[in-house]
Design an enzyme around this catalytic site. Structure first.
Site, PDB file in Angstrom:
ATOM      1  N   PHE A 149       0.849  -1.196   0.000  1.00 57.10           N
ATOM      2  CA  PHE A 149       0.000   0.000   0.000  1.00 57.10           C
ATOM      3  C   PHE A 149       0.880   1.240   0.000  1.00 57.10           C
ATOM      4  CE2 PHE A 149      -2.409   3.459   1.922  1.00 57.10           C
ATOM      5  CZ  PHE A 149      -3.527   3.450   1.102  1.00 57.10           C
TER       6      PHE A 149
ATOM      7  N   ASP B  82       9.094   2.516   1.541  1.00 54.17           N
ATOM      8  CA  ASP B  82       7.938   3.259   2.038  1.00 54.17           C
ATOM      9  C   ASP B  82       7.809   2.963   3.526  1.00 54.17           C
ATOM     10  OD1 ASP B  82       5.456   4.113   2.859  1.00 54.17           O
ATOM     11  OD2 ASP B  82       4.380   3.389   1.088  1.00 54.17           O
TER      12      ASP B  82
ATOM     13  N   LYS C 295       2.726   9.772   8.206  1.00 51.16           N
ATOM     14  CA  LYS C 295       1.941   9.423   9.392  1.00 51.16           C
ATOM     15  C   LYS C 295       2.464  10.007  10.712  1.00 51.16           C
ATOM     16  CE  LYS C 295      -0.970   5.767   7.755  1.00 51.16           C
ATOM     17  NZ  LYS C 295      -0.606   5.190   6.468  1.00 51.16           N
TER      18      LYS C 295
HETATM   19  C1  LIG Z   1      -0.837   5.434   5.082  1.00 52.08           C
HETATM   20  C2  LIG Z   1       0.171   4.972   4.101  1.00 52.08           C
HETATM   21  C3  LIG Z   1       0.373   5.659   2.895  1.00 52.08           C
HETATM   22  C4  LIG Z   1      -0.487   6.823   2.449  1.00 52.08           C
HETATM   23  O1  LIG Z   1      -0.411   7.917   3.283  1.00 52.08           O
HETATM   24  P1  LIG Z   1      -1.516   9.091   3.159  1.00 52.08           P
HETATM   25  O2  LIG Z   1      -1.045  10.113   4.143  1.00 52.08           O
HETATM   26  O3  LIG Z   1      -2.834   8.486   3.484  1.00 52.08           O
HETATM   27  O4  LIG Z   1      -1.463   9.580   1.760  1.00 52.08           O
HETATM   28  C5  LIG Z   1       1.389   5.209   2.065  1.00 52.08           C
HETATM   29  N1  LIG Z   1       2.144   4.160   2.404  1.00 52.08           N
HETATM   30  C6  LIG Z   1       1.983   3.478   3.550  1.00 52.08           C
HETATM   31  C7  LIG Z   1       2.881   2.332   3.871  1.00 52.08           C
HETATM   32  C8  LIG Z   1       0.978   3.851   4.426  1.00 52.08           C
HETATM   33  O5  LIG Z   1       0.776   3.151   5.548  1.00 52.08           O
END
Ligand SMILES: *Cc1c(COP(=O)(O)O)cnc(C)c1O
Length: 403
Positions: free
Chosen positions: A137, A222, A251
């Site tokens: 994700f 990520d 986050k």
């Molecule tokens: C939450 C998340 C995102 C997206 O972040 P947003 O602030 O919602 O755009 C991308 N990568 C990972 C691993 C995430 O947990």
């Protein structure tokens, strides 16, 4: 009477969310309250965002102080808080340069664009293939859902960006066949969050590093969910001992204020020449001032050691709760980041379980249909951790699964 209600939400909001049946109005530390004055223990942490709890006095102080000085001037002008935060991030990690955004998806969008542009600058248009993983994700922009490994998020929006290959996560055999000199980047979560708290095998990450080196591709981690102390390391890559070329964080970076960063080296960053990329709000003084304080607090060995100690308490508590009904077949994750995997008999029931937790006054998350996920504040007091566990135990004992 409240001037707005939960029922209003369903009328005036597009229906892409389905929030819990109450409206939250206030938070303090790891507790929150709704419109009716009901109190909850927060094991959701705003989806791994509120690392220092709600209304952290230290963050509030910095926010108010900065609010009185300077909120926003655009990236046509430099400001002190963003330069300070960039220096802090550079000092704390492998990185030498930083690009700021407002959300995780935007930080990943920047990472993917930078990787493509870097390859384009040095090797031409052919080198544009991106490798990513099933169940990964990376955000909700169109590029990031396309790189993400869940078609339910990417399909039905028209033609997708091309040259993206998805491979099974943690599958070494699949890697060898897929790599070629056309690959410009690999994007991977060291520990998949939304995908269900699935940790990369250390051998898998090392192989990715080797293959990227061999084929002149960039390794992008990520760490939007795994970073900022969540696992007990400042970033999960540090625990793995595998260093990426680009890292994204968001986050928990701002402890609740929207802010994100893409970290990289000076050499790679050099492809973002003036005008190639940008953001109106990215790096604004209000959010970067708060993030600077948040990073300062989290990036201390004593703080991170406490995360690991509390994590042991959390996982021990979960194992003890499971002894009676055995609803869960596994508790996985690292640090204050737990995935409670429902047994096969209860597959698909994570919503029922999270609703049962809410009934007992505990905010929980899910990671797909089979996993209840917890990502509490990293500074959650032991008594709140214990109280949250006690409420979860009551939920486990009370829950009834139908169908
Ligand atoms: C939450 C998340 C995102 C997206 O972040 P947003 O602030 O919602 O755009 C991308 N990568 C990972 C691993 C995430 O947990």
């Amino acid at each position: 009477m409240n001037d707005v209600t939960r029922a209003d939400f369903d009328v005036v909001m597009t229906p892409n969310y389905a929030p819990a049946p109450m409206v939250l109005v206030r938070g303090s530390g790891s507790r929150v309250w709704d419109q009716d004055g009901r109190e909850y223990v927060d094991f959701a942490g705003g989806i791994a965002v509120n690392a220092l709890g709600h209304a952290s006095p230290e963050l509030v102080e910095v926010l108010i102080d900065q609010a009185k000085r300077l909120w926003h001037v655009s990236n046509a002008f430099a400001t002190e808080p963003s330069i300070r935060l960039a220096k802090q991030l550079v000092a704390a990690t492998f990185a030498e340069q930083v690009f700021f955004a407002n959300s995780g998806g935007e930080a990943n969008e920047a990472a993917l664009k930078l990787a493509r542009r870097y390859a384009f600058d040095r090797q031409g248009a052919e080198k544009a293939e991106i490798i990513a993983f099933n169940q990964g994700f990376h955000g909700r922009t169109f590029f990031t859902v396309s790189v993400g490994g869940q078609t339910k998020y990417s399909d039905g929006f028209g033609p997708k960006p091309g040259m993206i290959t998805h491979l099974p996560f943690n599958d070494l055999d699949a890697l060898g066949d897929a790599f070629s000199d056309q690959v410009c980047a690999v994007m991977v979560e060291p520990i998949q969050g939304e995908g269900g708290l699935v940790a990369a095998d250390p051998v898998f990450l090392r192989r990715l590093r080797d293959l990227c080196d061999k084929h002149n591709a960039l390794l992008i981690f990520d760490e939007i969910q795994s970073g900022m102390g969540r696992t007990g390391d400042l970033f999960a890559y540090m625990g793995y001992g595998v260093t990426p070329d680009i890292l994204t964080t968001a986050k928990a970076l701002g402890g609740g204020i929207p802010v994100a960063a893409m970290l990289t080296t000076t050499e790679i960053g050099s492809s973002f020449v003036v005008g190639t990329h940008g953001s109106t709000f990215g790096g604004n003084p209000l959010s970067t001032a708060v993030a600077g304080k948040s990073l300062e607090i989290i990036n201390q060995s004593a703080f991170l050691a406490e995360v690991t100690r509390k994590a042991d308490r959390l996982f021990e508590g979960l194992a003890a709760i499971n002894e009676s009904r055995r609803l869960f077949r596994e508790f996985r994750g690292k640090g204050l980041w737990a995935g409670c995997v429902l047994s096969h008999d209860y597959a698909g029931q994570s919503k029922t379980m999270a609703d049962a937790a809410l009934d007992q006054g505990l905010l929980a998350l899910r990671a797909g249909p089979d996993i209840v996920r917890f990502a509490p504040a990293l500074n959650i007091p032991d008594e709140d951790l214990d109280e949250g566990l006690a409420r979860f135990e009551r939920a486990v004992n009370a829950v009834r699964f139908d169908g």
